[in-house]
Design an enzyme around this catalytic site. Sequence first.
Site, PDB file in Angstrom:
ATOM      1  CE  LYS A  15      -2.473  -0.927   3.481  1.00  0.00           C
ATOM      2  NZ  LYS A  15      -2.603  -0.580   4.810  1.00  0.00           N
ATOM      3  N   GLY A  16       2.008   1.159   0.662  1.00  0.00           N
ATOM      4  CA  GLY A  16       2.911   2.310   0.747  1.00  0.00           C
ATOM      5  C   GLY A  16       3.382   2.711  -0.638  1.00  0.00           C
ATOM      6  CG  ASP A  20       4.715   2.359   3.966  1.00  0.00           C
ATOM      7  OD1 ASP A  20       5.248   1.810   2.980  1.00  0.00           O
ATOM      8  OD2 ASP A  20       3.901   1.778   4.699  1.00  0.00           O
ATOM      9  N   PRO A  72     -12.318 -13.209  -1.317  1.00  0.00           N
ATOM     10  CG  PRO A  72     -10.173 -14.114  -1.060  1.00  0.00           C
ATOM     11  CD  PRO A  72     -11.356 -14.101  -1.989  1.00  0.00           C
ATOM     12  CB  CYS A  84      25.326   5.235  11.296  1.00  0.00           C
ATOM     13  SG  CYS A  84      24.823   6.125  12.776  1.00  0.00           S
ATOM     14  CG  MET A 105      32.500   6.690  10.666  1.00  0.00           C
ATOM     15  SD  MET A 105      31.814   8.331  10.971  1.00  0.00           S
ATOM     16  CE  MET A 105      33.242   9.292  11.383  1.00  0.00           C
ATOM     17  CD  GLN A 106      29.051   4.879  16.171  1.00  0.00           C
ATOM     18  OE1 GLN A 106      28.771   3.826  16.728  1.00  0.00           O
ATOM     19  NE2 GLN A 106      28.308   5.972  16.326  1.00  0.00           N
ATOM     20  CG  HIS A 121      21.536   6.833   8.751  1.00  0.00           C
ATOM     21  ND1 HIS A 121      21.724   5.472   8.663  1.00  0.00           N
ATOM     22  CD2 HIS A 121      21.638   7.147  10.055  1.00  0.00           C
ATOM     23  CE1 HIS A 121      21.921   4.983   9.875  1.00  0.00           C
ATOM     24  NE2 HIS A 121      21.880   5.976  10.738  1.00  0.00           N
ATOM     25  CD  GLU A 132      21.117   4.898   5.081  1.00  0.00           C
ATOM     26  OE1 GLU A 132      22.086   5.660   4.919  1.00  0.00           O
ATOM     27  OE2 GLU A 132      20.910   4.289   6.152  1.00  0.00           O
TER      28      GLU A 132
HETATM   29  N1  GLN Z   1      24.643   2.274  17.684  1.00  0.00           N
HETATM   30  C1  GLN Z   1      25.317   3.415  17.202  1.00  0.00           C
HETATM   31  C2  GLN Z   1      24.928   4.687  17.959  1.00  0.00           C
HETATM   32  O1  GLN Z   1      23.947   4.728  18.642  1.00  0.00           O
HETATM   33  C3  GLN Z   1      25.081   3.608  15.713  1.00  0.00           C
HETATM   34  C4  GLN Z   1      23.671   3.943  15.354  1.00  0.00           C
HETATM   35  C5  GLN Z   1      23.368   3.739  13.902  1.00  0.00           C
HETATM   36  O2  GLN Z   1      24.104   3.075  13.189  1.00  0.00           O
HETATM   37  N2  GLN Z   1      22.258   4.270  13.441  1.00  0.00           N
HETATM   38  O3  GLN Z   1      25.612   5.686  17.866  1.00  0.00           O
END
Ligand code: GLN
Length: 539
Positions: free
Chosen positions: A16-17, A70, A187, A379, A382-383, A513, A515
């Site tokens: 639906k989305g 969505d 249905p 995110c 990267m860490q 992020h 994306e």
């Molecule tokens: N767990 C990590 C933080 O809280 C990374 C979060 C994430 O990847 N969105 O900083």
Amino acid sequence: MHYVFITGGVASSLGKGIASAALATLLKSRKFKVRIRKLDPYLNVDPGTMSPYQHGEVYVTDDGAETDLDLGHYERFTNQSANKSDSISSGKIYSNVLHKERQGDYLGATIQVIPHVTNEIKSFINGDLNKENIVIYEIGGTVGDIESLPFLEAIRQIRNNRNISSALIHMTYIPYLSSAGELKTKPTQHSVKELLNAGIQPDIIMCRSERGIDDESISKISLFCNVKKDSVIPALNANSIYEVPSLYSKYGLDKILLKHLSYNIKKYPLNLKPWQNLLKKINNQKFKTTIGVVGKYTNLKDSYKSLNEALIHGGIENSTKVEIKWINAEKLNKKNITKQLGTCDGILVPGGFGHRGIGGKIESIRYARENNIPFFGICLGMQLAVIEIARNVLKIKNADSSEFKSNSRSVVGLMTEWTKGNKIEKRNKDSAKGGTMRLGSYKAKLMKNSKIFSIYKKSTIDERHRHRYEVNAKFISKFRQKGYIFSGMSPDGLLPEVLESELHKWFIGVQFHPELKSRPLDPHPLFVSFIKNCKNDKH
Ligand code: GLN
């Protein structure tokens, strides 16, 4: 202003989305000012604390709302940003009602679903509008669920109001029974009855089906569900979701809807050129690029919905089909890593929470780094790249994140404060879990002459965040000495936003992020550059 309500029947996960988003695309392509909003029946206040295993990705808006995935479809199809007030859940509705009750706002009345909860739903539907021509409301869940009832009742009341023009589209599923060799409409008939029980007659029925729907079935649905034949629209599977708007248009969805809303469609010609060009590009992908995504929620593809789409967008722009190899980080180790990642043209470690699968993800980063395979860390990705480099290059053996180990040398730690606009936000280890992260759009400054600058071609960027932990800026110079540069920082210079390597072909980690902001008609430069560099390996 007109409202279009979209409900679902027979089964969940009908798409639906995407249907709502595709409809919005068609209306936008006729130059209407359109907006899509979502009402979800669950009792969580928002999806921020829901497991991606159950609910798929948590989509974050510019203004920092943690919303249903969505909204990601809506943004990708309409090419316009959603905001906090574009989605609501039953949990939030009830919490508003209870808050008002405690404040004494109801002046001693007995609080009931009708009218108090339904009024709250109506005030969401009627509220915060901005002179749109058409507002589409997608109702989550399936008609017949207990939780959806207040939503249906509110819609019934709205549709009963002479001053409001609206249309209701009901999306159902037409199964094929191979033993009978027939598509079955029963249905759908039952689910429309369910709607009628709530006092709602649909105007248009969209029929999801894996097979073409014959004229006889369409006539049957029209007859039994009391809907005109041209208002029964087949919604068949498409090769690419980006083909859905043209498919719906082919079956006349936009025309019929606009007729229901009393528009003279001749005045609003359809221009689907940009989408047709996109489809041409999709059908003309000459190469294949395999990206290994090393994550935790690899069983449910919806958990990484936006990532999946952003990689595809990057591929379309580079005339290459992106094949994603989902790799379960928990099963990845030194022994099987070559077998698992050896066939990948690029490696991506996405965002995530908690310690599970961390070892496998760190191993995959080491593999990418040591073999000069393009690496993209998002995110948490990267860490973990910071931790991997700290351990294996800077030789800080016990380097870790305080998310996983509290008495380690934290190269990644809990941020206790940061600035948003003019105000300082604060968090500590005792802060509540829901809605307490660094959320939404924040600016970052990019270093001139860096790889990231050459990708964005500007020095200030705006990207969406969703994290609690932060790279510890104390280690920046140690990383620089070894060729790993923090080439993007928060504007106050305190929070590392981008890590890149001078030694590698393409090794980039970002704290945000990207994306979430990639759209098929406007692919994100980071994904375009990543796929370009993965592709060049082979072709
Ligand atoms: N767990 C990590 C933080 O809280 C990374 C979060 C994430 O990847 N969105 O900083």
